[in-house]
Write a protein that holds these residues in place. Structure first.
Motif, PDB file in Angstrom:
ATOM      1  N   GLY A 296       6.444  21.484 -32.326  1.00 32.84           N
ATOM      2  CA  GLY A 296       6.064  19.943 -32.858  1.00 32.84           C
ATOM      3  C   GLY A 296       5.900  19.152 -31.782  1.00 32.84           C
ATOM      4  O   GLY A 296       4.987  19.244 -30.989  1.00 32.84           O
ATOM      5  N   ASN A 297       7.059  18.304 -31.710  1.00 28.42           N
ATOM      6  CA  ASN A 297       6.480  17.160 -30.790  1.00 28.42           C
ATOM      7  C   ASN A 297       7.309  16.798 -29.621  1.00 28.42           C
ATOM      8  O   ASN A 297       7.374  15.866 -28.753  1.00 28.42           O
ATOM      9  N   ASP A 298       7.415  17.545 -29.180  1.00 25.82           N
ATOM     10  CA  ASP A 298       8.717  18.201 -28.355  1.00 25.82           C
ATOM     11  C   ASP A 298       7.691  17.721 -27.048  1.00 25.82           C
ATOM     12  O   ASP A 298       7.127  17.779 -26.466  1.00 25.82           O
ATOM     13  N   THR A 299       8.367  17.401 -26.269  1.00 26.09           N
ATOM     14  CA  THR A 299       8.177  16.562 -24.767  1.00 26.09           C
ATOM     15  C   THR A 299       8.456  17.149 -23.432  1.00 26.09           C
ATOM     16  O   THR A 299       8.023  16.779 -22.373  1.00 26.09           O
ATOM     17  N   ARG A 300       9.112  17.317 -23.051  1.00 24.20           N
ATOM     18  CA  ARG A 300       9.678  18.543 -22.528  1.00 24.20           C
ATOM     19  C   ARG A 300       8.752  18.709 -21.107  1.00 24.20           C
ATOM     20  O   ARG A 300       9.039  18.129 -20.002  1.00 24.20           O
ATOM     21  N   PHE A 301       8.069  19.659 -21.645  1.00 25.03           N
ATOM     22  CA  PHE A 301       6.854  19.948 -20.584  1.00 25.03           C
ATOM     23  C   PHE A 301       6.118  18.855 -20.461  1.00 25.03           C
ATOM     24  O   PHE A 301       5.820  18.753 -18.922  1.00 25.03           O
ATOM     25  N   HIS A 302       6.020  17.582 -20.429  1.00 25.76           N
ATOM     26  CA  HIS A 302       5.023  16.975 -20.310  1.00 25.76           C
ATOM     27  C   HIS A 302       5.813  14.992 -19.636  1.00 25.76           C
ATOM     28  O   HIS A 302       5.595  14.701 -18.928  1.00 25.76           O
ATOM     29  N   ARG A 303       7.700  15.236 -19.973  1.00 23.60           N
ATOM     30  CA  ARG A 303       8.390  14.286 -19.572  1.00 23.60           C
ATOM     31  C   ARG A 303       9.124  14.888 -17.964  1.00 23.60           C
ATOM     32  O   ARG A 303       9.644  13.325 -16.823  1.00 23.60           O
ATOM     33  N   LEU A 304       9.381  16.041 -18.276  1.00 21.42           N
ATOM     34  CA  LEU A 304      10.981  16.673 -16.800  1.00 21.42           C
ATOM     35  C   LEU A 304       9.601  16.769 -16.037  1.00 21.42           C
ATOM     36  O   LEU A 304       8.608  17.571 -15.793  1.00 21.42           O
ATOM     37  N   PRO A 305      10.048  16.511 -14.789  1.00 19.09           N
ATOM     38  CA  PRO A 305       8.767  16.261 -13.501  1.00 19.09           C
ATOM     39  C   PRO A 305       9.349  18.272 -13.453  1.00 19.09           C
ATOM     40  O   PRO A 305      10.515  18.685 -13.125  1.00 19.09           O
TER      41      PRO A 305
END
Length: 258
Positions: free
Chosen positions: A78-87
């Motif tokens: 869905g709109n999960d953002t983990r891969f795009h915000r966790l460094p």
């Protein structure tokens, strides 16, 4: 609505997902800010807290993996953002969802992580595992699989099919998921909640007791790492005794593939 909860929860310190704002129309951004200005009762909202708790639980699972893990998969991203915000995620990253959802997400996401592989699949009509393998996924490598916000919308057969596919992964792989838990099946409020989900086009199909879920995991070689917890138990700085309990709640669990 889930995205609003994650964004607003981040602003009041209950989770870390301010990037969720990228998926919100201006009206929803205003809605969130308006709540802050008026200090509405979100801080003790059971639904909002559960969503924030789920966010924290999955984030921590990613932070906890060691160097033996080589892949992370988010099922029903869905709109999960983990891969795009966790460094600093030095592993192969895969997001699995239906094509329309992924297209919408990619059109709205700012500064996406270029290492993420988007894999299109429908859980109830296609083999998501076959699609993953075609995209480069290696079943022989230890993998962390996040499966959130999905199980309650699926039939039990579709859930079993997904667990069967997960059981093909390498020994020691880890699954993190949430599931619907009913406090009182005869509760009038429960019927209203289910009616509301149907009304917005998200039919709630499947719930589990803790025992049913644990027995199901065992059937597919998945051993719980810890006992199931309610979503609100994973929220920072919240007093669970002050939270209004819902007749239908989210529970979280992590399990290792044996």
């Amino acid at each position: 609505m889930v995205t609003v909860f994650r964004f607003f929860g981040s602003l009041i310190g209950q989770c870390d997902d301010t990037k969720a704002v990228e998926f919100l129309p201006i009206r929803d951004q205003f809605f969130s800010l308006n709540i802050i200005l008026k200090y509405a009762c979100f801080r003790n909202s059971a639904m909002g807290a559960q969503v924030c708790g789920r966010c924290n639980f999955g984030d921590q699972a990613i932070r906890d993996i060691d160097a033996s893990f080589k892949q992370i998969v988010i099922l029903g991203a869905g709109n999960d953002t983990r891969f795009h915000r966790l460094p600093n995620l030095p592993v192969d990253l895969y997001e699995v969802d239906v094509p329309t959802t992924q297209e919408s997400k990619r059109s709205l996401l700012k500064n996406p992580n270029g290492n993420v592989k988007f894999v299109s699949a429908n859980f109830e009509t296609e083999s998501w595992m076959e699609k993953l393998v075609q995209a480069g996924f290696d079943k022989s490598k230890k993998t962390l699989i996040l499966w959130e916000g999905v199980t309650y919308y699926l039939t039990k057969e579709a859930i079993k099919d997904t667990l069967q596919s997960i059981s093909q992964c390498a020994k020691g792989s880890k699954l993190v998921l949430d599931y619907g838990h009913v406090r009182n099946s005869g509760n009038i409020a429960l019927r209203f909640v289910l009616f509301w989900f149907n009304l917005i086009g998200e039919t709630w199909r499947t719930n589990f007791t803790d025992k049913e879920l644990l027995d199901l995991l065992k059937e597919y070689k998945l051993k719980p790492i810890s006992s199931p917890i309610f979503g609100i138990e994973a929220v920072r700085g919240i007093k669970t005794g002050n939270v209004v309990k819902l007749p239908l709640e989210l529970k979280l669990i992590a399990a290792s593939l044996s």
